[in-house]
Design a protein around this motif. Structure first.
Motif, PDB file in Angstrom:
ATOM      1  N   GLY A  99     -52.426 -58.381 -40.681  1.00  0.00           N
ATOM      2  CA  GLY A  99     -51.737 -57.186 -41.169  1.00  0.00           C
ATOM      3  C   GLY A  99     -51.450 -56.166 -40.084  1.00  0.00           C
ATOM      4  N   THR A 100     -52.046 -56.329 -38.892  1.00  0.00           N
ATOM      5  CA  THR A 100     -51.757 -55.421 -37.783  1.00  0.00           C
ATOM      6  C   THR A 100     -50.269 -55.503 -37.431  1.00  0.00           C
ATOM      7  N   ASP A 101     -49.650 -54.347 -37.271  1.00  0.00           N
ATOM      8  CA  ASP A 101     -48.189 -54.285 -37.081  1.00  0.00           C
ATOM      9  C   ASP A 101     -47.893 -53.107 -36.164  1.00  0.00           C
ATOM     10  N   ILE A 102     -47.768 -53.365 -34.874  1.00  0.00           N
ATOM     11  CA  ILE A 102     -47.573 -52.309 -33.882  1.00  0.00           C
ATOM     12  C   ILE A 102     -46.214 -52.467 -33.206  1.00  0.00           C
ATOM     13  N   GLN A 103     -45.430 -51.391 -33.221  1.00  0.00           N
ATOM     14  CA  GLN A 103     -44.158 -51.346 -32.507  1.00  0.00           C
ATOM     15  C   GLN A 103     -44.227 -50.325 -31.378  1.00  0.00           C
ATOM     16  N   THR A 104     -43.410 -50.526 -30.363  1.00  0.00           N
ATOM     17  CA  THR A 104     -43.297 -49.571 -29.269  1.00  0.00           C
ATOM     18  C   THR A 104     -42.527 -48.334 -29.739  1.00  0.00           C
ATOM     19  N   PRO A 105     -42.579 -47.233 -28.978  1.00  0.00           N
ATOM     20  CA  PRO A 105     -41.769 -46.069 -29.344  1.00  0.00           C
ATOM     21  C   PRO A 105     -40.288 -46.391 -29.481  1.00  0.00           C
ATOM     22  N   GLU A 106     -39.770 -47.213 -28.585  1.00  0.00           N
ATOM     23  CA  GLU A 106     -38.349 -47.565 -28.642  1.00  0.00           C
ATOM     24  C   GLU A 106     -38.030 -48.336 -29.921  1.00  0.00           C
ATOM     25  N   GLU A 107     -38.916 -49.251 -30.309  1.00  0.00           N
ATOM     26  CA  GLU A 107     -38.699 -50.015 -31.535  1.00  0.00           C
ATOM     27  C   GLU A 107     -38.790 -49.120 -32.766  1.00  0.00           C
ATOM     28  N   ARG A 108     -39.717 -48.201 -32.777  1.00  0.00           N
ATOM     29  CA  ARG A 108     -39.845 -47.288 -33.918  1.00  0.00           C
ATOM     30  C   ARG A 108     -38.609 -46.393 -34.049  1.00  0.00           C
ATOM     31  N   HIS A 109     -38.021 -46.075 -32.916  1.00  0.00           N
ATOM     32  CA  HIS A 109     -36.874 -45.159 -32.915  1.00  0.00           C
ATOM     33  C   HIS A 109     -35.570 -45.844 -33.288  1.00  0.00           C
ATOM     34  N   ARG A 110     -35.514 -47.171 -33.216  1.00  0.00           N
ATOM     35  CA  ARG A 110     -34.234 -47.874 -33.318  1.00  0.00           C
ATOM     36  C   ARG A 110     -33.415 -47.508 -34.557  1.00  0.00           C
ATOM     37  N   PRO A 111     -33.983 -47.495 -35.792  1.00  0.00           N
ATOM     38  CA  PRO A 111     -33.147 -47.131 -36.945  1.00  0.00           C
ATOM     39  C   PRO A 111     -32.549 -45.724 -36.827  1.00  0.00           C
ATOM     40  N   VAL A 112     -33.320 -44.801 -36.253  1.00  0.00           N
ATOM     41  CA  VAL A 112     -32.828 -43.432 -36.065  1.00  0.00           C
ATOM     42  C   VAL A 112     -31.733 -43.402 -35.007  1.00  0.00           C
ATOM     43  N   GLY A 113     -31.995 -44.054 -33.882  1.00  0.00           N
ATOM     44  CA  GLY A 113     -31.038 -44.019 -32.775  1.00  0.00           C
ATOM     45  C   GLY A 113     -29.730 -44.709 -33.082  1.00  0.00           C
ATOM     46  N   GLU A 114     -29.759 -45.774 -33.881  1.00  0.00           N
ATOM     47  CA  GLU A 114     -28.529 -46.506 -34.177  1.00  0.00           C
ATOM     48  C   GLU A 114     -27.776 -45.924 -35.366  1.00  0.00           C
ATOM     49  N   LEU A 115     -28.485 -45.434 -36.368  1.00  0.00           N
ATOM     50  CA  LEU A 115     -27.826 -44.983 -37.596  1.00  0.00           C
ATOM     51  C   LEU A 115     -27.584 -43.478 -37.623  1.00  0.00           C
ATOM     52  N   LEU A 116     -28.278 -42.733 -36.776  1.00  0.00           N
ATOM     53  CA  LEU A 116     -28.064 -41.293 -36.619  1.00  0.00           C
ATOM     54  C   LEU A 116     -28.049 -40.532 -37.948  1.00  0.00           C
ATOM     55  N   PRO A 117     -29.162 -40.561 -38.666  1.00  0.00           N
ATOM     56  CA  PRO A 117     -29.275 -39.686 -39.836  1.00  0.00           C
ATOM     57  C   PRO A 117     -29.339 -38.236 -39.390  1.00  0.00           C
ATOM     58  N   GLU A 118     -29.277 -37.330 -40.322  1.00  0.00           N
ATOM     59  CA  GLU A 118     -29.393 -35.915 -39.960  1.00  0.00           C
ATOM     60  C   GLU A 118     -30.827 -35.524 -39.627  1.00  0.00           C
ATOM     61  N   MET A 119     -31.799 -36.228 -40.241  1.00  0.00           N
ATOM     62  CA  MET A 119     -33.207 -35.931 -40.016  1.00  0.00           C
ATOM     63  C   MET A 119     -33.988 -37.228 -39.885  1.00  0.00           C
ATOM     64  N   CYS A 120     -35.186 -37.109 -39.302  1.00  0.00           N
ATOM     65  CA  CYS A 120     -36.141 -38.215 -39.315  1.00  0.00           C
ATOM     66  C   CYS A 120     -37.536 -37.614 -39.271  1.00  0.00           C
ATOM     67  N   THR A 121     -38.515 -38.390 -39.735  1.00  0.00           N
ATOM     68  CA  THR A 121     -39.890 -37.936 -39.628  1.00  0.00           C
ATOM     69  C   THR A 121     -40.474 -38.378 -38.294  1.00  0.00           C
ATOM     70  N   LEU A 122     -41.454 -37.607 -37.807  1.00  0.00           N
ATOM     71  CA  LEU A 122     -42.200 -37.968 -36.609  1.00  0.00           C
ATOM     72  C   LEU A 122     -43.675 -37.733 -36.904  1.00  0.00           C
ATOM     73  N   ASP A 123     -44.452 -38.818 -37.028  1.00  0.00           N
ATOM     74  CA  ASP A 123     -45.885 -38.727 -37.340  1.00  0.00           C
ATOM     75  C   ASP A 123     -46.633 -38.276 -36.097  1.00  0.00           C
ATOM     76  N   CYS A 124     -47.236 -37.091 -36.146  1.00  0.00           N
ATOM     77  CA  CYS A 124     -47.697 -36.422 -34.924  1.00  0.00           C
ATOM     78  C   CYS A 124     -49.135 -36.716 -34.530  1.00  0.00           C
ATOM     79  N   GLY A 125     -49.579 -37.944 -34.762  1.00  0.00           N
ATOM     80  CA  GLY A 125     -50.898 -38.329 -34.296  1.00  0.00           C
ATOM     81  C   GLY A 125     -51.411 -39.560 -35.000  1.00  0.00           C
ATOM     82  N   SER A 126     -52.472 -40.124 -34.438  1.00  0.00           N
ATOM     83  CA  SER A 126     -53.148 -41.259 -35.058  1.00  0.00           C
ATOM     84  C   SER A 126     -54.118 -40.751 -36.119  1.00  0.00           C
TER      85      SER A 126
END
Length: 296
Positions: free
Chosen positions: A104-131
């Motif tokens: 069940g471990t599922d780790i993505q890099t920052p670039e991978e996590r950003h991809r839907p935001v960077g490609e689709l350019l919504p007006e907003m996105c969430t950013l989880d600010c810590g572990s």
């Protein structure tokens, strides 16, 4: 207390909720339709996760996100789109494989996590600010990774909603602001009641509210039965409101909800206090949103 608030519908999330409530949307069409129906009920922001149509579990597939976003943008109903950038951050501790994590471990890099935001350019996105300890799982979001994500979001022109599941997350979100990674007036989201993050109560909300920068906007949500009490408390303290099936799957005890029912319940609650949801255009002006995609 403000006369108008942002009302966000978090329509599906990534949790194991589909077997508990058949109304939780799973396919891209279902998620988009639920966001649209929530907007018709009064929500002005739709917070989006994608799910795997075959399993109902979390999906990182950009095509799933693209279909959801395209369907919402092509509809006749206007709503501000807010995509998660949380991505793969799930670490499942395992004594057998402590370094690699368990099933069940599922780790993505920052670039991978950003991809839907960077490609689709919504007006907003969430950013989880810590572990954080998330039940018996660890959600992994190291500070240097967060800096990289914040930089990518900033370069895209998307407005980050700074999600704080505990008080240390609030401290680091302010550090991101101090380091110049957040443009304009920041917006914070207090995520309350997650095991084992910040408590879902008025005292915790006030503690976090009182430590915000002077120019900050903020919102709060509670999970489960605390969804509506926290929504009411947030609105009364001058914050914004979030409801939806990501955070709570019941309309009342034992009765599965739909997203539009939860939005309607929140609208009725707000109206009882003389408060109404902002329109999407009012939110765009209030948060100074930029929309690089050229969509609504």
């Amino acid at each position: 207390m403000k006369g108008k608030v942002i009302l966000t519908a978090a329509v599906t999330g990534a949790g194991d909720t589909t077997e508990k409530n058949p109304n939780v949307p799973v396919t891209p069409k279902e998620i988009a339709d639920s966001a649209i129906e929530s907007a018709k009920a009064g929500a002005t922001v739709a917070h989006i996760h994608a799910r795997d149509p075959k399993t109902g579990g979390i999906s990182h597939d950009i095509d799933h996100y693209r279909e959801i976003v395209d369907r919402i943008r092509e509809s006749e109903t206007d709503v501000v789109i807010n995509i998660t950038s949380g991505g793969g951050g799930d670490f499942i501790p395992s004594l057998a494989t402590p370094a690699a994590g368990g099933e069940g471990t599922d780790i993505q890099t920052p670039e991978e996590r950003h991809r839907p935001v960077g490609e689709l350019l919504p007006e907003m996105c969430t950013l989880d600010c810590g572990s954080t300890n998330f039940g018996n799982m660890i959600y992994v979001s190291p500070t240097d990774w967060l800096r990289e994500q914040a930089k990518l979001i900033q370069q895209s022109g998307v407005k980050p909603e700074l999600e704080c599941f505990d008080t240390g997350h609030l401290r680091f979100a302010k550090q991101l602001i101090n380091e110049g990674f957040i443009d304009g007036d920041p917006i914070f989201q207090f995520c309350l009641g997650i095991p084992w993050g910040a408590e879902a109560d008025a005292e915790t909300m006030l503690y976090m509210k009182n430590r915000l920068p002077e120019n900050a906007h903020w919102s709060a949500f509670g999970i489960g039965r605390m969804q509506m009490p926290i929504a009411a408390q947030s609105a009364l303290l001058g914050g914004n409101v979030r409801v939806g099936l990501e955070d709570n799957i019941y309309l009342r005890k034992g009765v599965p909800a739909t997203n539009e029912q939860l939005v309607d319940k929140a609208v009725t609650m707000l109206e009882g206090h003389g408060i109404e949801p902002m329109t999407p255009d009012e939110v765009r002006e209030y948060l100074q949103l930029r929309n690089p995609s050229g969509g609504k």
